[in-house]
Design a protein around this motif. Structure first.
Motif, PDB file in Angstrom:
ATOM      1  N   MET A 173      27.982  18.255 -16.976  1.00 37.36           N
ATOM      2  CA  MET A 173      26.784  17.709 -16.612  1.00 37.36           C
ATOM      3  C   MET A 173      26.836  16.559 -15.491  1.00 37.36           C
ATOM      4  N   LYS A 174      27.818  16.100 -15.611  1.00 36.10           N
ATOM      5  CA  LYS A 174      28.297  14.998 -14.561  1.00 36.10           C
ATOM      6  C   LYS A 174      28.621  15.483 -13.242  1.00 36.10           C
ATOM      7  N   ASN A 175      28.942  16.714 -13.189  1.00 43.02           N
ATOM      8  CA  ASN A 175      29.620  17.325 -11.847  1.00 43.02           C
ATOM      9  C   ASN A 175      28.401  17.518 -11.046  1.00 43.02           C
ATOM     10  N   TYR A 176      29.003  17.741  -9.589  1.00 40.05           N
ATOM     11  CA  TYR A 176      28.070  18.006  -8.425  1.00 40.05           C
ATOM     12  C   TYR A 176      28.573  19.238  -8.204  1.00 40.05           C
ATOM     13  N   PRO A 177      27.475  20.120  -7.316  1.00 39.49           N
ATOM     14  CA  PRO A 177      27.829  21.550  -6.983  1.00 39.49           C
ATOM     15  C   PRO A 177      29.175  21.882  -6.288  1.00 39.49           C
ATOM     16  N   HIS A 178      29.655  21.046  -5.417  1.00 42.91           N
ATOM     17  CA  HIS A 178      30.828  21.263  -4.705  1.00 42.91           C
ATOM     18  C   HIS A 178      32.097  21.118  -5.389  1.00 42.91           C
ATOM     19  N   GLN A 179      32.090  20.734  -6.899  1.00 39.58           N
ATOM     20  CA  GLN A 179      32.946  20.770  -7.702  1.00 39.58           C
ATOM     21  C   GLN A 179      33.311  21.553  -8.581  1.00 39.58           C
ATOM     22  N   LEU A 180      32.300  22.895  -8.157  1.00 36.85           N
ATOM     23  CA  LEU A 180      32.370  23.804  -9.380  1.00 36.85           C
ATOM     24  C   LEU A 180      32.796  25.166  -8.360  1.00 36.85           C
ATOM     25  N   MET A 207      24.421  28.137  -3.400  1.00 34.53           N
ATOM     26  CA  MET A 207      24.671  26.801  -2.798  1.00 34.53           C
ATOM     27  C   MET A 207      23.258  26.338  -2.131  1.00 34.53           C
ATOM     28  N   THR A 208      22.533  27.413  -1.729  1.00 29.44           N
ATOM     29  CA  THR A 208      21.295  27.050  -0.998  1.00 29.44           C
ATOM     30  C   THR A 208      19.933  26.725  -2.245  1.00 29.44           C
ATOM     31  N   SER A 209      20.358  26.956  -3.381  1.00 25.02           N
ATOM     32  CA  SER A 209      19.515  26.723  -4.484  1.00 25.02           C
ATOM     33  C   SER A 209      19.785  25.414  -5.075  1.00 25.02           C
ATOM     34  N   LEU A 210      21.061  24.888  -4.903  1.00 25.27           N
ATOM     35  CA  LEU A 210      21.572  23.774  -5.429  1.00 25.27           C
ATOM     36  C   LEU A 210      21.375  22.711  -4.636  1.00 25.27           C
ATOM     37  N   ASP A 211      20.972  21.375  -5.202  1.00 24.27           N
ATOM     38  CA  ASP A 211      21.078  19.953  -4.131  1.00 24.27           C
ATOM     39  C   ASP A 211      22.395  19.482  -4.294  1.00 24.27           C
ATOM     40  N   PRO A 212      23.099  19.326  -3.169  1.00 27.62           N
ATOM     41  CA  PRO A 212      24.448  18.823  -3.260  1.00 27.62           C
ATOM     42  C   PRO A 212      24.274  17.138  -3.732  1.00 27.62           C
ATOM     43  N   THR A 213      23.119  16.689  -3.607  1.00 25.71           N
ATOM     44  CA  THR A 213      23.258  15.130  -3.648  1.00 25.71           C
ATOM     45  C   THR A 213      22.923  14.770  -5.279  1.00 25.71           C
ATOM     46  N   MET A 214      22.601  15.835  -6.042  1.00 23.26           N
ATOM     47  CA  MET A 214      22.132  15.788  -7.568  1.00 23.26           C
ATOM     48  C   MET A 214      23.366  16.121  -8.549  1.00 23.26           C
ATOM     49  N   SER A 215      23.535  15.467  -9.672  1.00 20.00           N
ATOM     50  CA  SER A 215      24.516  15.996 -10.480  1.00 20.00           C
ATOM     51  C   SER A 215      23.713  17.202 -11.028  1.00 20.00           C
ATOM     52  N   ILE A 216      24.650  18.128 -11.830  1.00 18.49           N
ATOM     53  CA  ILE A 216      24.158  19.287 -12.412  1.00 18.49           C
ATOM     54  C   ILE A 216      23.223  19.299 -13.506  1.00 18.49           C
TER      55      ILE A 216
END
Length: 359
Positions: free
Chosen positions: A158-165, A110-119
């Motif tokens: 590909m369209k998901n965001y980090p919080h959805q995984l 979660m610290t490596s992924l941008d929560p505002t960008m899609s996967i």
């Protein structure tokens, strides 16, 4: 012949803090060869992550590299070159090395992924930046990478965001991002710590599988010797900013020479050991803000010698592959035997290994 691609020599790193200057790394030597897996193991604060952050050029602003070299051999515009990465600025590292040649997987996805960008956008970003890959081509490769790391229905993801995984899926995404630009070296900083045991095993198997397919070199940073036993070929045991023992995985697990390594092995959970007795290393690591005199492990070492109080040992060769920094190995060192509990533990590990091979 093993082809060396990374060579760290005499690396010394200090940090300026409110508590004073802390010497976090005190002369580390490290080698990595093409296609091999090297583990760096030790307690929190031993200097494992700091060493690899220096390799990546991502030390925090209060960190200073006092001395040393980090020589990296890579292909640059069709020519194989060896460069001292410490001569590169942070901007040069980002443009030339990070992601493109050396990639890193961090402990918490979660610290490596941008929560505002899609996967999808996060995976293609490196390809678009480093190689100017066309968007459609990058998206196609991103889908292939998601398949490679075991994500089902990759086109939709590909369209998901980090919080959805889930946590395990997020870590797989981080691995896909790290592999997007086909790096030569993958640094895994406690890649399974935040995950449950079943997912941990799957992630480790995934990284091993990717390594077999791509020939990538891997550096694992961990405090978990169980992980080391599963993945590593060579092991570096760190304590108080230095490597105190190094060797093949067989050297370290079956013929350990440093009392600190003995303590780490005994602290591993063991279902066959006495369930009423939890073995731990007594005391605490030294305060790195203070000058270290003698062997830093001396206060915690029940096998310590008088010289340990005065002089720090250097690495003493045991074999071509194995060395340890302990005065017990010196020519004037006393006769000693491994702790009885450790001998039993090693016998059980050898038996498990035999059963694994034959079974």
């Amino acid at each position: 012949m093993r082809e060396k691609i990374l060579e760290v020599r005499d690396l010394v790193i200090t940090f300026n803090t409110s508590a004073g200057q802390i010497r976090a790394v005190r002369g580390v030597d490290l080698d990595l060869h093409k296609g091999e897996t090297v583990a760096i193991v030790g307690e929190s604060g031993s200097g494992k992550s700091v060493t690899t952050k220096a390799i990546m050029g991502i030390l925090s602003n209060n960190g200073t590299i006092e001395s040393g070299t980090i020589r990296y051999t890579f292909e640059n515009q069709g020519e194989v070159v060896t460069e001292n990465l410490l001569d590169f600025s942070k901007k040069q590292m980002r443009k030339t090395i990070n992601g493109k040649h050396i990639a890193m997987i961090f402990q918490d996805p979660m610290t490596s992924l941008d929560p505002t960008m899609s996967i999808g956008n996060q995976i293609i970003e490196g390809m678009r930046t480093h190689y100017k890959t066309k968007k459609k081509e990058a998206q196609k490769k991103a889908v292939e990478l998601l398949e490679l790391v075991g994500i089902t229905d990759p086109k939709s993801r590909m369209k998901n965001y980090p919080h959805q995984l889930s946590g395990g899926m997020r870590q797989r995404i981080v691995i896909a991002i790290a592999l997007a630009c086909d790096p030569d070296v993958l640094i895994c900083d406690e890649p399974t710590t935040a995950l449950d045991v079943t997912i941990q095993a799957k992630i480790l198997e995934l990284i091993q599988d990717i390594q077999k397919k791509t020939g990538i070199s891997v550096i694992y940073i961990t405090h978990d010797l169980g992980v080391v036993a599963k993945v590593a070929e060579y092991v570096n045991v760190m304590y108080a900013g230095k490597i105190v023992e190094k060797g093949t995985v067989e050297d370290i697990f079956y013929e350990p020479k440093h009392p600190y390594t003995w303590g780490l092995l005994l602290a591993m959970p063991d279902l066959d050991a006495n369930p009423d007795k939890l073995v731990s290393i007594p005391g605490n690591p030294p305060n790195m803000a203070h000058e270290i005199k003698g062997d830093p492990f001396y206060p915690r070492n029940r096998y310590a010698l008088h010289i340990d109080k005065k002089e720090e040992p250097t690495l003493i060769a045991v074999s071509e592959t194995h060395a340890a920094a302990t005065w017990l190995l010196s020519e004037h060192g006393p006769e000693y035997a491994l702790p009885v509990e450790l001998e039993k533990r090693i016998d059980r590990m050898k038996e498990e290994a035999r059963n694994y091979v034959t079974g």
